[in-house]
Design a protein around this motif. Structure first.
Motif, PDB file in Angstrom:
ATOM      1  N   GLN A 185       4.434  -4.356   1.281  1.00 41.20           N
ATOM      2  CA  GLN A 185       4.357  -4.254   2.725  1.00 41.20           C
ATOM      3  C   GLN A 185       2.998  -4.167   3.336  1.00 41.20           C
ATOM      4  N   VAL A 186       2.216  -4.266   2.638  1.00 43.31           N
ATOM      5  CA  VAL A 186       0.929  -4.347   3.250  1.00 43.31           C
ATOM      6  C   VAL A 186       0.524  -5.988   3.859  1.00 43.31           C
ATOM      7  N   LYS A 187       0.319  -6.190   5.219  1.00 40.40           N
ATOM      8  CA  LYS A 187       0.205  -7.393   5.676  1.00 40.40           C
ATOM      9  C   LYS A 187      -1.318  -7.893   5.793  1.00 40.40           C
ATOM     10  N   HIS A 188      -1.897  -7.156   5.651  1.00 44.68           N
ATOM     11  CA  HIS A 188      -3.356  -7.348   5.971  1.00 44.68           C
ATOM     12  C   HIS A 188      -4.332  -6.641   4.657  1.00 44.68           C
ATOM     13  N   PRO A 189      -4.289  -7.103   3.531  1.00 44.23           N
ATOM     14  CA  PRO A 189      -4.845  -6.298   2.651  1.00 44.23           C
ATOM     15  C   PRO A 189      -6.229  -6.042   2.713  1.00 44.23           C
ATOM     16  N   VAL A 190      -7.199  -6.967   3.342  1.00 43.40           N
ATOM     17  CA  VAL A 190      -8.489  -6.762   3.514  1.00 43.40           C
ATOM     18  C   VAL A 190      -8.747  -5.780   4.302  1.00 43.40           C
ATOM     19  N   ALA A 191      -8.107  -5.816   5.787  1.00 47.04           N
ATOM     20  CA  ALA A 191      -8.385  -5.092   6.699  1.00 47.04           C
ATOM     21  C   ALA A 191      -7.885  -3.537   6.500  1.00 47.04           C
ATOM     22  N   THR A 192      -6.707  -3.413   5.506  1.00 49.73           N
ATOM     23  CA  THR A 192      -6.397  -2.414   5.005  1.00 49.73           C
ATOM     24  C   THR A 192      -7.309  -1.394   4.043  1.00 49.73           C
ATOM     25  N   ALA A 193      -7.809  -2.379   3.220  1.00 50.24           N
ATOM     26  CA  ALA A 193      -8.653  -1.896   2.108  1.00 50.24           C
ATOM     27  C   ALA A 193      -9.890  -1.423   2.882  1.00 50.24           C
ATOM     28  N   ASN A 194     -10.435  -2.118   3.721  1.00 51.89           N
ATOM     29  CA  ASN A 194     -11.650  -1.627   4.407  1.00 51.89           C
ATOM     30  C   ASN A 194     -11.564  -0.360   5.091  1.00 51.89           C
ATOM     31  N   THR A 212      -3.018  -5.780  -3.707  1.00 53.89           N
ATOM     32  CA  THR A 212      -2.637  -7.307  -3.995  1.00 53.89           C
ATOM     33  C   THR A 212      -1.684  -7.757  -5.134  1.00 53.89           C
ATOM     34  N   THR A 213      -1.745  -6.634  -5.819  1.00 55.21           N
ATOM     35  CA  THR A 213      -0.750  -6.635  -7.151  1.00 55.21           C
ATOM     36  C   THR A 213       0.906  -6.835  -6.888  1.00 55.21           C
ATOM     37  N   SER A 239      -0.400   2.206  13.528  1.00 56.63           N
ATOM     38  CA  SER A 239      -0.113   1.156  12.735  1.00 56.63           C
ATOM     39  C   SER A 239      -1.147   0.387  12.155  1.00 56.63           C
ATOM     40  N   ASP A 240      -2.286   1.067  11.885  1.00 60.26           N
ATOM     41  CA  ASP A 240      -3.504   0.255  11.201  1.00 60.26           C
ATOM     42  C   ASP A 240      -3.283   0.196   9.659  1.00 60.26           C
ATOM     43  N   LEU A 241      -2.413   1.095   9.211  1.00 59.97           N
ATOM     44  CA  LEU A 241      -2.268   1.184   7.685  1.00 59.97           C
ATOM     45  C   LEU A 241      -0.728   0.737   7.498  1.00 59.97           C
ATOM     46  N   GLU A 242      -0.165  -0.215   7.457  1.00 66.98           N
ATOM     47  CA  GLU A 242       1.029  -0.560   7.136  1.00 66.98           C
ATOM     48  C   GLU A 242       1.217  -0.623   5.613  1.00 66.98           C
ATOM     49  N   GLY A 243       2.248   0.067   5.124  1.00 64.84           N
ATOM     50  CA  GLY A 243       2.484  -0.004   3.533  1.00 64.84           C
ATOM     51  C   GLY A 243       1.838   1.011   3.010  1.00 64.84           C
ATOM     52  N   ILE A 244       0.902   1.979   3.616  1.00 65.61           N
ATOM     53  CA  ILE A 244       0.221   2.944   3.188  1.00 65.61           C
ATOM     54  C   ILE A 244       1.073   4.421   3.293  1.00 65.61           C
ATOM     55  N   THR A 245       1.398   5.312   2.180  1.00 62.77           N
ATOM     56  CA  THR A 245       1.914   6.701   2.831  1.00 62.77           C
ATOM     57  C   THR A 245       1.245   7.774   2.117  1.00 62.77           C
ATOM     58  N   GLN A 304      17.765  -2.569   0.464  1.00 68.37           N
ATOM     59  CA  GLN A 304      16.628  -3.502   0.905  1.00 68.37           C
ATOM     60  C   GLN A 304      16.825  -4.853   0.987  1.00 68.37           C
ATOM     61  N   ASP A 305      15.997  -5.510   1.590  1.00 64.61           N
ATOM     62  CA  ASP A 305      15.834  -7.111   2.005  1.00 64.61           C
ATOM     63  C   ASP A 305      15.401  -7.735   0.796  1.00 64.61           C
ATOM     64  N   VAL A 306      15.412  -8.982   1.084  1.00 61.91           N
ATOM     65  CA  VAL A 306      14.935  -9.827  -0.240  1.00 61.91           C
ATOM     66  C   VAL A 306      13.513  -9.503  -0.317  1.00 61.91           C
ATOM     67  N   TRP A 307      12.770  -9.063   0.346  1.00 63.03           N
ATOM     68  CA  TRP A 307      11.394  -8.768   0.285  1.00 63.03           C
ATOM     69  C   TRP A 307      11.118  -7.310  -0.350  1.00 63.03           C
ATOM     70  N   GLY A 308      12.271  -6.674  -0.347  1.00 54.06           N
ATOM     71  CA  GLY A 308      12.260  -5.430  -1.085  1.00 54.06           C
ATOM     72  C   GLY A 308      11.803  -4.351   0.043  1.00 54.06           C
ATOM     73  N   LYS A 309      11.781  -4.540   1.345  1.00 50.45           N
ATOM     74  CA  LYS A 309      11.601  -3.500   2.380  1.00 50.45           C
ATOM     75  C   LYS A 309      12.705  -2.932   2.688  1.00 50.45           C
ATOM     76  N   PRO A 310      12.956  -1.737   3.064  1.00 50.92           N
ATOM     77  CA  PRO A 310      14.136  -1.003   3.523  1.00 50.92           C
ATOM     78  C   PRO A 310      14.650  -1.469   4.849  1.00 50.92           C
ATOM     79  N   ILE A 311      16.121  -1.731   4.929  1.00 51.15           N
ATOM     80  CA  ILE A 311      16.752  -2.220   5.882  1.00 51.15           C
ATOM     81  C   ILE A 311      16.896  -0.944   6.943  1.00 51.15           C
ATOM     82  N   ALA A 312      16.552  -1.320   8.159  1.00 52.08           N
ATOM     83  CA  ALA A 312      16.574  -0.300   9.338  1.00 52.08           C
ATOM     84  C   ALA A 312      18.191  -0.169   9.418  1.00 52.08           C
ATOM     85  N   GLY A 313      18.586   1.067   9.445  1.00 52.38           N
ATOM     86  CA  GLY A 313      19.822   1.465   9.445  1.00 52.38           C
ATOM     87  C   GLY A 313      20.885   1.116   8.527  1.00 52.38           C
ATOM     88  N   GLY A 314      20.154   0.643   7.348  1.00 54.82           N
ATOM     89  CA  GLY A 314      21.216   0.504   6.233  1.00 54.82           C
ATOM     90  C   GLY A 314      21.473   1.816   5.609  1.00 54.82           C
TER      91      GLY A 314
END
Length: 708
Positions: A185-194, A212-213, A239-245, A304-314
């Protein structure tokens, strides 16, 4: 047939253009090969002879330099036509014999049959697979499909806490935040890592590698500060840290440091394991009750969808985690603290290697304190990790004489007033036993023998009791068997079977040689006397709480060993050990203390040594002990010290620690002094004059090895 052309000219006749001599002849284009035409099925009619031109005489050649002349006839100039060059002869192709109609029909039938067979095979294979999927193993494929659609996430369970009898925490789980990433779910690994690197003060390249694993779950950082938590939440809001919890990790915390560390034990953090693959509790109560303490992890199910992301309202389903069971021990933190400090001070003051102290409530078997300390290689005294009061053994020495005397009184072999002629040495089989002090043969009562801790007198009592009955009472008092705590590494002690006794064991075992017990086993044996003759198994867990309130544990099992009358006589005799004998330093002002001193050589078991008790430096090491009770107070204590250097005697080393701990416990539980209680008639004699002259206590020793 005539070879004339359509105009009646011979086909071989050359026609020259009539053009001026000065005009050169145009170049003739290269002939193109026309496509081959199929042969006509009918014969071509011959051309009319009247249309052909007769051959003309050959025209004389002109000089090369003369230009062609232009014709002035009305029909205009004519072009000179030349005959086409002969075509090259191609080699003849091999003749392929043609198939007959029957052969063609046979070949067609074969091809059609092969096609039909192939189609039948394909349809059959598809049909078999359909039957397999829909009839034979439908659940398997339905589950596989669901696994592709259904996602889940584990929810850790909080480990149960461990409290003392009053609800004071020994160990508890504390939620510590940690940063977790879902790389998918991390769209921008470099920006998120920084961004994370700036907040956490970590290396951005390392964080980027984690982001990036191909894994769907990566722990980025643990045990972060509250300030870092605030910054991460603020970045998530933008929304600067997508995929981070942020998730909680439950870590074991000991609010009182290493207090009761040997008893409580140690538990690993979630996800960690030892080299042997152990997880959770790895020692002490943490290990013994690991299944109850660790609880049951929960799970969150989602689509979840084909990319493994939770489906909203699922569809979502939550199985909440079940917290582990809380344990309430029988220990009292106040007494535990005093026991650890008192035994540590004595080990330091006496230059000993280690020491143990246990405080119990005889009527219930509850352990109120259990301390085990030792000196490390740097000389620092600290709590041990192995709870030696339960896991290690020592030869009890003179404290074992209580069992010999109690058994003889119970069987009627002796009474507290029975007289014996007691010399200062005695040979039994191939060994010679001694009293610690030289004295003439004296007429001593059973009470005199116990109070002065005479080896020879105790051996004479044992000879009247007999080998079989001695073994019976040793086992009935709890030696040579499990204590029943279920503690990791709990020892049964060492006790020979009667058929394995040597000739001298009838002299050694009654005075505490040739057997080995733990400190808790010895104290549980003395609890028989304190509890009116009934043995009650020790216990460490008072109650449990699984979320619905405390539930008391089952009472300890028990059995009668001696009668209440015998127990009362033993209490009276042991109280004289404190008031008139070797245990004077165990006295507690205002209360009636009863007990027994013990000083025993520690076996070294050096291969080839003639004396099994001598160490490598040629010296003896001693175990100095005192075991006793406060009559009428439901309180018993054992103190034992390994290899003290200032004195070897339990009266000097262990008895004062007993007195201090007993006074502390009596104040803690506000036990009234015996003057306010009903007096008891113990009916034991006073010490004889010769017994009063004995100063000191006997050391369990002989002139030979412990085996004889």
């Amino acid at each position: 047939m005539s070879d004339d052309d359509f105009f009646g000219r011979p086909s071989s006749t050359t026609i020259h253009d009539q053009r001026p001599a000065t005009r050169p002849a145009p170049a003739r284009p290269a002939p193109r090969r026309a496509p081959k035409k199929p042969a006509a099925t009918t014969a071509r009619a011959p051309r009319s002879a009247s249309l052909r031109t007769p051959p003309s005489a050959p025209r004389a050649s002109r000089p090369p330099s003369a230009p062609p002349s232009r014709s002035t006839s009305a029909s205009g100039p004519r072009r000179i036509a030349t005959a086409p060059a002969p075509r090259p002869v191609r080699p003849a192709r091999p003749t392929v014999p043609g198939l007959t109609g029957a052969q063609l029909r046979t070949r067609t039938r074969r091809r059609l049959l092969a096609f039909v067979i192939a189609m039948v095979a394909v349809v059959a294979a598809v049909g078999v697979q359909l039957v397999k999927v829909q009839v034979v193993h439908p659940a398997r494929y339905v589950a596989y499909g669901q696994s592709q659609r259904d996602g889940s996430r584990a929810l850790p369970a909080s480990r149960g806490a461990i409290y003392d009898r009053n609800g004071q925490a020994f160990a508890m789980s504390v939620a510590e935040p940690m940063v977790v990433a879902d790389p998918a779910q991390v769209k921008h690994p470099v920006a998120t890592a920084n961004a994370l690197a700036r907040i956490l003060g970590a290396d951005a390249a390392g964080i980027q590698a984690e982001l990036t694993t191909t894994s769907r779950y990566k722990v980025i950082a643990k045990q972060i500060t509250q300030a870092q938590v605030t910054k991460i939440k603020a970045a998530q809001a933008k929304s600067d840290l997508e995929g981070i919890t942020l998730e909680d990790e439950y870590l074991r915390s000991n609010p009182n440091g290493d207090l009761a560390n040997a008893v409580v034990g140690h538990a690993l953090p979630e996800g960690q394991k030892t080299a042997e693959g152990q997880t959770g509790g790895i020692s002490g109560i943490e290990r013994e009750y690991d299944r109850q303490l660790k609880g049951q992890p929960g799970k969150l199910y989602y689509e979840q969808d084909v990319w493994g992301k939770p489906i909203a309202g699922g569809h979502r389903k939550l199985d909440p985690a079940k917290q582990g069971t809380d344990l309430y021990l029988t220990l009292d933190q106040s007494l535990q603290y005093e026991a650890e400090h008192a035994i540590s001070d004595e080990v330091a003051a006496s230059g000993a290697k280690s020491g143990q102290a246990v405080i119990m409530r005889p009527s219930t078997g509850e352990v109120l304190a259990m301390a085990s300390v030792a000196k490390d290689d740097q000389g620092k005294i600290a709590n041990t990790r192995d709870n030696r009061s339960v896991t290690s053994v020592f030869e009890p020495g003179s404290v074992n004489k209580m069992i010999t005397v109690a058994g003889a009184i119970q069987d009627g072999a002796v009474t507290p007033t029975t007289m014996f002629d007691v010399p200062d040495q005695l040979q039994v089989a191939d060994r010679v036993f001694h009293d610690s002090e030289l004295h003439p043969a004296s007429a001593w009562s059973t009470t005199d023998i116990l109070v002065t801790s005479s080896n020879i007198g105790t051996i004479k009592i044992a000879q009247q009791l007999g080998k079989a009955r001695i073994d019976h009472y040793l086992r009935d008092f709890g030696f040579g068997q499990d204590i029943g705590l279920g503690f990791p590494g709990e020892t049964r002690g060492i006790l020979k079977d009667p058929q394995d006794w040597s000739g001298s064991d009838i002299g050694a075992m009654p005075i505490g040689q040739g057997i080995a017990v733990s400190a808790l086993q010895m104290l549980a044996a003395y609890n028989v006397v304190a509890n009116d003759g009934v043995y009650v198994a020790p216990k460490l867990v008072a109650s449990t709480d699984s979320g619905a309130g405390q539930v008391p544990t089952e009472p300890s099992s028990g059995h009668r060993v001696i009668s209440a009358d015998t127990a009362a006589k033993m209490q009276a005799m042991l109280s004289k050990v404190v008031s008139d004998g070797t245990g004077k330093d165990a006295a507690v002002p205002g209360y009636e203390a009863a007990g027994k001193t013990g000083t025993a050589r520690i076996p070294q078991n050096i291969p080839g040594a003639e004396d099994g008790y001598l160490d490598a430096n040629g010296r003896y090491e001693y175990q100095s002990s005192f075991v006793g009770m406060i009559n009428g107070a439901d309180l018993s204590i054992i103190v034992t010290v390994e290899d003290p250097r200032t004195s070897i005697y339990g009266a000097d080393i262990a008895a004062p620690v007993f007195a201090h701990l007993a006074a502390t416990a009596l104040r803690r539980y506000e036990v009234p002094p015996p003057a306010l209680l009903d007096p008891a008639d113990h009916a034991v004699p006073e010490l004889s004059a010769s017994a009063r002259e004995v100063d000191g206590e006997d050391v369990a020793s002989s002139t030979s090895t412990p085996q004889g």
